[in-house]
Motif scaffolding. Structure first.
Motif, PDB file in Angstrom:
ATOM      1  N   ILE A   1     -40.599  48.580  58.621  1.00  0.00           N
ATOM      2  CA  ILE A   1     -40.164  47.947  59.767  1.00  0.00           C
ATOM      3  C   ILE A   1     -40.925  48.117  60.925  1.00  0.00           C
ATOM      4  N   ASP A   2     -41.512  47.192  61.598  1.00  0.00           N
ATOM      5  CA  ASP A   2     -42.255  47.236  62.692  1.00  0.00           C
ATOM      6  C   ASP A   2     -41.987  46.424  63.898  1.00  0.00           C
ATOM      7  N   ILE A   3     -42.336  46.765  65.012  1.00  0.00           N
ATOM      8  CA  ILE A   3     -42.166  45.773  66.025  1.00  0.00           C
ATOM      9  C   ILE A   3     -43.686  45.735  66.829  1.00  0.00           C
ATOM     10  N   MET A   4     -43.956  44.559  67.164  1.00  0.00           N
ATOM     11  CA  MET A   4     -45.260  44.318  67.682  1.00  0.00           C
ATOM     12  C   MET A   4     -45.237  43.412  68.899  1.00  0.00           C
ATOM     13  N   ASP A   5     -46.046  43.905  70.023  1.00  0.00           N
ATOM     14  CA  ASP A   5     -46.130  42.713  71.155  1.00  0.00           C
ATOM     15  C   ASP A   5     -46.907  41.584  70.895  1.00  0.00           C
TER      16      ASP A   5
ATOM     17  N   ALA B   1     -49.121  32.075  64.367  1.00  0.00           N
ATOM     18  CA  ALA B   1     -47.562  31.915  64.355  1.00  0.00           C
ATOM     19  C   ALA B   1     -47.389  32.639  65.872  1.00  0.00           C
ATOM     20  N   ALA B   2     -48.107  33.557  66.459  1.00  0.00           N
ATOM     21  CA  ALA B   2     -47.760  34.009  67.825  1.00  0.00           C
ATOM     22  C   ALA B   2     -47.804  32.868  68.857  1.00  0.00           C
TER      23      ALA B   2
ATOM     24  N   ALA C   1     -42.297  38.481  59.715  1.00  0.00           N
ATOM     25  CA  ALA C   1     -42.262  38.791  61.261  1.00  0.00           C
ATOM     26  C   ALA C   1     -41.388  37.691  61.812  1.00  0.00           C
ATOM     27  N   ALA C   2     -40.260  37.938  62.662  1.00  0.00           N
ATOM     28  CA  ALA C   2     -39.633  37.121  63.373  1.00  0.00           C
ATOM     29  C   ALA C   2     -39.782  37.360  64.734  1.00  0.00           C
ATOM     30  N   PRO C   3     -40.041  36.133  65.814  1.00  0.00           N
ATOM     31  CA  PRO C   3     -40.063  36.419  67.180  1.00  0.00           C
ATOM     32  C   PRO C   3     -38.878  36.956  67.748  1.00  0.00           C
ATOM     33  N   MET C   4     -39.169  37.696  68.822  1.00  0.00           N
ATOM     34  CA  MET C   4     -37.910  38.317  69.624  1.00  0.00           C
ATOM     35  C   MET C   4     -37.977  37.490  71.044  1.00  0.00           C
ATOM     36  N   PHE C   5     -36.908  37.141  71.466  1.00  0.00           N
ATOM     37  CA  PHE C   5     -36.915  36.469  72.712  1.00  0.00           C
ATOM     38  C   PHE C   5     -35.654  37.552  73.705  1.00  0.00           C
TER      39      PHE C   5
ATOM     40  N   ASP D   1     -33.931  36.667  77.509  1.00  0.00           N
ATOM     41  CA  ASP D   1     -33.759  35.713  78.501  1.00  0.00           C
ATOM     42  C   ASP D   1     -34.699  34.452  78.296  1.00  0.00           C
ATOM     43  N   GLY D   2     -34.629  34.027  76.838  1.00  0.00           N
ATOM     44  CA  GLY D   2     -35.676  32.822  76.649  1.00  0.00           C
ATOM     45  C   GLY D   2     -37.027  32.966  76.570  1.00  0.00           C
ATOM     46  N   GLU D   3     -37.598  34.162  76.897  1.00  0.00           N
ATOM     47  CA  GLU D   3     -38.914  34.477  76.771  1.00  0.00           C
ATOM     48  C   GLU D   3     -39.414  35.369  75.519  1.00  0.00           C
ATOM     49  N   LEU D   4     -40.399  34.655  74.773  1.00  0.00           N
ATOM     50  CA  LEU D   4     -41.012  35.640  73.651  1.00  0.00           C
ATOM     51  C   LEU D   4     -41.544  36.915  74.066  1.00  0.00           C
ATOM     52  N   VAL D   5     -41.284  37.844  73.627  1.00  0.00           N
ATOM     53  CA  VAL D   5     -41.783  39.396  74.098  1.00  0.00           C
ATOM     54  C   VAL D   5     -42.273  39.881  72.821  1.00  0.00           C
TER      55      VAL D   5
END
Length: 429
Positions: free
Chosen positions: A77-81, A128-129, A155-159, A161-165
């Motif tokens: 499991i990872d989190i990427m900017d 994808a990004a 990987a799934a995008p994280m938003f 307040d509506g902004e992709l982070v």
């Protein structure tokens, strides 16, 4: 009168209500001073912060559960900017690619991707990004310890307040699956190859049996014709002798062909009998050359032999070793056009006697070399060069003696067939 904030003290503690229940209290105590700075008293404020403390405890518990779940997860499991830099990953990720978070700083993690997959994976990530879309790829890591690890990455995008982070992703180890697929492909390839070999062997057997049947009919017809002519009255002695010689040659050829078929069958079943005695290859060479010299002369081919001065004695079956030499010489003469040369050579090689039969013939194509000793195989099927058992029998006899046999050949530069037989220990009485 004034108070000085610098003198304020704060603390949190557990207290009890009148009903015996407990509560968390946040207390602050501030000193009060007169305008001339004299301490005149204190101001104490108590606030009930039980709800906040309970919420913090639940949050810590939730975080601990989540941490335990992430750490124990069979998935990486990872989190990427958005730039593709790792912000967090769990121990399973380290296990898969061998990098800790410090090693993977910025884009260092891409160095763990197999070089053959790296460009494809990185390109697909930025694509994808850029589209703020989910990402998935199957690729390989080249682990620090040298292992190749197949993974299925998602990987799934994280938003916010509506902004992709950034992206949160998983890595699944699919190496066993890929290994199973590779093993299955190898088995299928092996099965296909065995089927091709079986079909080829069946075809070669059928063609060879047709040749054998044709030759046997010819031999028998020649014998019957010779007998019929011998039965005619008033044949001269010379004519009778010629007819008897023809019958004898045909009978010998028939016997030779049948013996080849029987020996090939014995070799295949492991029932070939070896009667050992001391065999001197110098004498064996002389006998083989004497037997084959008339045929070589008839074909216009020089047949010679050379033996080193070292003792070349082995413990083996003399008649069967002679058979090997005759089969190899017959094969060499068959495929050497005149004017050519066939040579027999022998030498000591470690604890073995090594024999070579070299010719100046057309040679053997590289794709045919692995099949030279196959049963029923012939270099030129259209040449009607016999049953294709001579080299198969030679191989079986040599191996039954504990030796080995092999071929060296270059098209247009001739062929050398070599075999070894363990030498006799000269120190034995």
């Amino acid at each position: 009168m004034r108070s000085h904030g610098a003198a304020t003290r704060a603390l949190e503690f557990v207290s009890s209500r009148k009903d015996g229940t407990t509560l968390w209290v946040a207390a602050s105590l501030s000193a009060c001073r007169s305008d001339d700075g004299r301490l005149v008293g204190f101001v104490a404020v108590h606030r009930d912060v039980t709800d906040r403390k309970l919420a913090e405890a639940k949050l810590r518990e939730s975080e601990a559960r989540m941490r335990a779940l992430v750490d124990a997860s069979p998935l990486g499991i990872d989190i990427m900017d958005l730039a593709g830099h790792p912000v967090f990953f769990n121990p399973k990720c380290v296990e898969l690619h061998g990098l800790d978070l410090g090693d993977a700083h910025d884009r260092g993690w891409t160095e763990a991707i197999h070089p053959d997959d790296r460009a494809r994976v990185v390109s697909s990530w930025y694509e994808a990004a850029g589209a703020k879309a989910p990402w998935s790829q199957t690729y390989r890591f080249l682990h620090r310890d040298g292992r190749v690890v197949w993974v299925s990455g998602r990987a799934a995008p994280m938003f916010v307040d509506g902004e992709l982070v950034g992206y949160v992703g998983t890595l699944e180890d699919i190496t066993p699956l890929k290994q199973a697929e590779a093993d299955r492909e190898r088995l299928l390839d092996a099965e296909r190859e065995l089927r091709v070999q079986a079909e080829r062997a069946t075809r070669q057997r059928d063609e060879t049996l047709a040749v054998v049947a044709h030759d046997l009919r010819n031999f028998i017809s020649t014998i019957l014709l010779g007998v019929a002519r011998l039965e005619r009255p008033k044949l001269s002695e010379d004519e009778c002798a010629r007819r008897v010689a023809v019958i004898k040659r045909s009978a010998e050829a028939t016997e030779h062909l049948i013996r080849d078929l029987l020996d090939a069958s014995r070799i295949e079943s492991g029932a070939l009998a070896i009667e050992r005695s001391r065999v001197d290859f110098a004498a064996l060479f002389r006998g083989a050359v004497e037997l084959m010299q008339p045929r070589a002369a008839e074909l216009g081919i020089v047949l010679d032999y050379a033996i080193t001065e070292d003792p070349l004695e082995v413990s083996g079956d003399r008649s069967r070793l002679l058979r090997v030499l005759l089969n190899l010489l017959d094969n060499a003469l068959k495929f050497t056009p005149p004017p050519g040369r066939v040579s027999l050579q022998a030498r000591r090689s470690g604890g073995d006697v090594e024999i070579a039969v070299a010719d100046t013939g057309r040679g053997i194509d590289a794709e045919a070399l692995p099949h030279v000793f196959d049963r029923y195989w012939q270099a030129k099927r259209t040449s009607r060069a016999g049953a294709g058992l001579g080299l198969t029998i030679a191989k079986g006899i040599v191996e039954a003696h504990g030796g080995r046999i092999w071929v060296e050949s270059t098209p247009g530069r001739g062929t050398v067939l070599r075999f070894t037989v363990p030498a006799t220990d000269e120190r034995r009485p």
